[in-house]
Design an enzyme around this catalytic site. Structure first.
Site, PDB file in Angstrom:
ATOM      1  N   LYS A  53       0.863  -1.189   0.000  1.00 44.09           N
ATOM      2  CA  LYS A  53       0.000   0.000   0.000  1.00 44.09           C
ATOM      3  C   LYS A  53       0.896   1.235   0.000  1.00 44.09           C
ATOM      4  O   LYS A  53       1.788   1.360   0.849  1.00 44.09           O
ATOM      5  CB  LYS A  53      -0.893   0.021   1.241  1.00 44.09           C
ATOM      6  CG  LYS A  53      -1.776   1.256   1.313  1.00 44.09           C
ATOM      7  CD  LYS A  53      -2.822   1.134   2.403  1.00 44.09           C
ATOM      8  CE  LYS A  53      -2.378   1.646   3.742  1.00 44.09           C
ATOM      9  NZ  LYS A  53      -2.347   3.116   3.854  1.00 44.09           N
ATOM     10  N   ASP A  92      -3.360   4.362  -1.989  1.00 46.67           N
ATOM     11  CA  ASP A  92      -4.309   4.825  -0.964  1.00 46.67           C
ATOM     12  C   ASP A  92      -4.289   6.349  -0.876  1.00 46.67           C
ATOM     13  O   ASP A  92      -3.697   6.910   0.043  1.00 46.67           O
ATOM     14  CB  ASP A  92      -3.895   4.182   0.369  1.00 46.67           C
ATOM     15  CG  ASP A  92      -4.783   4.557   1.532  1.00 46.67           C
ATOM     16  OD1 ASP A  92      -5.923   4.993   1.306  1.00 46.67           O
ATOM     17  OD2 ASP A  92      -4.323   4.396   2.691  1.00 46.67           O
ATOM     18  N   LYS A 119      -7.263   8.291  -1.233  1.00 46.39           N
ATOM     19  CA  LYS A 119      -8.550   8.737  -0.659  1.00 46.39           C
ATOM     20  C   LYS A 119      -9.066  10.022  -1.305  1.00 46.39           C
ATOM     21  O   LYS A 119      -9.238  11.053  -0.636  1.00 46.39           O
ATOM     22  CB  LYS A 119      -8.416   8.952   0.855  1.00 46.39           C
ATOM     23  CG  LYS A 119      -7.999   7.712   1.643  1.00 46.39           C
ATOM     24  CD  LYS A 119      -8.076   7.983   3.130  1.00 46.39           C
ATOM     25  CE  LYS A 119      -7.671   6.802   3.976  1.00 46.39           C
ATOM     26  NZ  LYS A 119      -6.230   6.485   3.938  1.00 46.39           N
ATOM     27  N   LEU A 120      -9.363   9.977  -2.602  1.00 48.30           N
ATOM     28  CA  LEU A 120      -9.816  11.181  -3.301  1.00 48.30           C
ATOM     29  C   LEU A 120     -11.190  11.647  -2.801  1.00 48.30           C
ATOM     30  O   LEU A 120     -12.060  10.830  -2.489  1.00 48.30           O
ATOM     31  CB  LEU A 120      -9.885  10.924  -4.818  1.00 48.30           C
ATOM     32  CG  LEU A 120      -8.563  11.115  -5.576  1.00 48.30           C
ATOM     33  CD1 LEU A 120      -7.545  10.068  -5.200  1.00 48.30           C
ATOM     34  CD2 LEU A 120      -8.800  11.105  -7.077  1.00 48.30           C
ATOM     35  N   ASP A 178     -13.433  15.216  -3.919  1.00 47.88           N
ATOM     36  CA  ASP A 178     -13.525  16.548  -4.535  1.00 47.88           C
ATOM     37  C   ASP A 178     -14.786  16.553  -5.390  1.00 47.88           C
ATOM     38  O   ASP A 178     -15.586  15.609  -5.334  1.00 47.88           O
ATOM     39  CB  ASP A 178     -12.255  16.817  -5.369  1.00 47.88           C
ATOM     40  CG  ASP A 178     -11.945  18.305  -5.473  1.00 47.88           C
ATOM     41  OD1 ASP A 178     -12.868  19.105  -5.693  1.00 47.88           O
ATOM     42  OD2 ASP A 178     -10.763  18.674  -5.334  1.00 47.88           O
ATOM     43  N   THR A 199     -11.346   5.520  10.867  1.00 47.55           N
ATOM     44  CA  THR A 199     -11.413   4.936  12.220  1.00 47.55           C
ATOM     45  C   THR A 199     -10.980   5.950  13.276  1.00 47.55           C
ATOM     46  O   THR A 199     -11.209   5.740  14.465  1.00 47.55           O
ATOM     47  CB  THR A 199     -10.546   3.657  12.314  1.00 47.55           C
ATOM     48  OG1 THR A 199      -9.306   3.903  11.648  1.00 47.55           O
ATOM     49  CG2 THR A 199     -11.232   2.479  11.679  1.00 47.55           C
ATOM     50  N   ARG A 243       2.877  -1.408  10.859  1.00 48.36           N
ATOM     51  CA  ARG A 243       3.962  -1.569  11.825  1.00 48.36           C
ATOM     52  C   ARG A 243       4.233  -2.993  12.312  1.00 48.36           C
ATOM     53  O   ARG A 243       5.392  -3.319  12.564  1.00 48.36           O
ATOM     54  CB  ARG A 243       3.724  -0.616  13.009  1.00 48.36           C
ATOM     55  CG  ARG A 243       3.986   0.829  12.606  1.00 48.36           C
ATOM     56  CD  ARG A 243       3.327   1.810  13.517  1.00 48.36           C
ATOM     57  NE  ARG A 243       1.867   1.779  13.384  1.00 48.36           N
ATOM     58  CZ  ARG A 243       1.044   2.551  14.070  1.00 48.36           C
ATOM     59  NH1 ARG A 243       1.523   3.397  14.954  1.00 48.36           N
ATOM     60  NH2 ARG A 243      -0.260   2.473  13.876  1.00 48.36           N
TER      61      ARG A 243
HETATM   62  O1  C5P Z   1       0.891   0.400  11.267  1.00 45.89           O
HETATM   63  P1  C5P Z   1      -0.562  -0.006  11.109  1.00 45.89           P
HETATM   64  O2  C5P Z   1      -0.753  -1.499  10.943  1.00 45.89           O
HETATM   65  O3  C5P Z   1      -1.445   0.584  12.185  1.00 45.89           O
HETATM   66  O4  C5P Z   1      -0.980   0.672   9.722  1.00 45.89           O
HETATM   67  C1  C5P Z   1      -2.290   0.609   9.222  1.00 45.89           C
HETATM   68  C2  C5P Z   1      -2.374   1.325   7.906  1.00 45.89           C
HETATM   69  O5  C5P Z   1      -3.737   1.366   7.493  1.00 45.89           O
HETATM   70  C3  C5P Z   1      -1.877   2.769   7.909  1.00 45.89           C
HETATM   71  O6  C5P Z   1      -1.329   3.048   6.614  1.00 45.89           O
HETATM   72  C4  C5P Z   1      -3.144   3.571   8.138  1.00 45.89           C
HETATM   73  O7  C5P Z   1      -3.072   4.868   7.593  1.00 45.89           O
HETATM   74  C5  C5P Z   1      -4.169   2.723   7.371  1.00 45.89           C
HETATM   75  N1  C5P Z   1      -5.557   2.896   7.776  1.00 45.89           N
HETATM   76  C6  C5P Z   1      -6.013   2.657   9.063  1.00 45.89           C
HETATM   77  N2  C5P Z   1      -7.340   2.828   9.376  1.00 45.89           N
HETATM   78  C7  C5P Z   1      -8.204   3.245   8.436  1.00 45.89           C
HETATM   79  C8  C5P Z   1      -7.766   3.484   7.134  1.00 45.89           C
HETATM   80  C9  C5P Z   1      -6.428   3.312   6.838  1.00 45.89           C
HETATM   81  O8  C5P Z   1      -5.238   2.268   9.925  1.00 45.89           O
HETATM   82  N3  C5P Z   1      -9.485   3.365   8.739  1.00 45.89           N
END
Ligand code: C5P
Length: 234
Positions: A33, A60, A62-63, A65, A120, A212
């Site tokens: 991603k 990713d 997220k458009l 407009d 979230t 992570r």
């Molecule tokens: O490091 P981690 O596993 O928390 O990363 C989750 C990824 O998913 C990040 O790139 C975060 O921006 C993305 N994301 C999220 N919750 C959302 C949408 C995207 O954690 N609702």
């Protein structure tokens, strides 16, 4: 498209990203991603480079407009040959339809198009007090997912805990892409509603997005393979 594990490459630049992915040389090329940070730092060339290296890509961005702008922006992104793109469902059904039109190539092919329902990070309290949305969080998520389906999109990004509710409202073939994944024996970081890869599979996620737990692991390849093993049973 098959279910899969997507690694969130939340790195500041190209070199860090390539150094991280070099560890996977000679193995299955992970689905990656690319988010706003990396895309804005490196531009479309980072997408082309990861595609040339054989990685499937979820772009990713997220458009959100006016429909005409989103249609034209999606036309540009569709030339990048990515596998998944996304928009905010709050841009309305008309905007999502325009996105789909822009993304569809002259030969009729296109990447999957997914909608973000509610981030979230947005709490139910802020939804009501700041955004004046009177409906509850779950009701809003289901309605936005239904709007995305009506516009012809392929699915939504949501928590694994919401995947069942979305599938019940939109059908089993409507895709759920779910972040918020942690191993049972690990820290939650800043994520709140988390599940393990195995639990996400049980809850019906089609794709899990893992950042992570893989990128910051002492052995990222082993952590990725643990995700595959738990999520796909392979
Ligand atoms: O490091 P981690 O596993 O928390 O990363 C989750 C990824 O998913 C990040 O790139 C975060 O921006 C993305 N994301 C999220 N919750 C959302 C949408 C995207 O954690 N609702």
């Amino acid at each position: 498209m098959a279910r899969d594990v997507i690694i969130a490459c939340d790195f500041a630049g190209r070199q860090q990203t390539l150094d991280f992915l070099d560890a996977f040389e000679g193995r299955r090329k992970p689905f990656v991603k690319i988010g706003m940070e990396l895309f804005y730092a490196e531009g479309p060339e980072i997408v082309r480079e990861l595609r040339r290296r054989g990685h499937p890509v979820f772009l990713d961005l997220k458009l959100h407009d006016i429909p005409n702008t989103v249609r034209k922006a999606m036309r540009v992104l569709s030339a990048l040959d990515v596998d998944i793109c996304n928009v905010h469902a709050s841009g309305t059904i008309e905007m999502m339809r325009a996105a789909l039109e822009g993304l569809t190539r002259p030969d009729g092919t296109r990447p999957l198009l997914i909608a973000v329902t509610q981030l979230t990070s947005t709490s139910e309290e802020r939804l009501q007090r700041e955004l004046l949305v009177g409906a509850g969080m779950n009701e809003t998520i289901v309605k936005y997912a239904q709007n995305a389906r009506e516009a012809g999109l392929d699915g939504v990004v949501c928590s694994p805990l919401e995947a069942g509710m979305v599938k019940a409202a939109c059908g089993a073939d409507f895709l759920t892409i779910t972040p918020g994944i942690r191993f049972a024996d690990a820290a939650a970081d800043d994520q709140v509603r988390i599940t393990t890869p195995a639990r996400a599979r049980e809850l019906g996620s089609d794709y899990i997005v893992v950042g992570r737990p893989v990128t910051a692991a002492p052995d990222p390849v082993a952590a990725y393979e643990r995700c595959l093993q738990e999520f796909l049973n392979q």
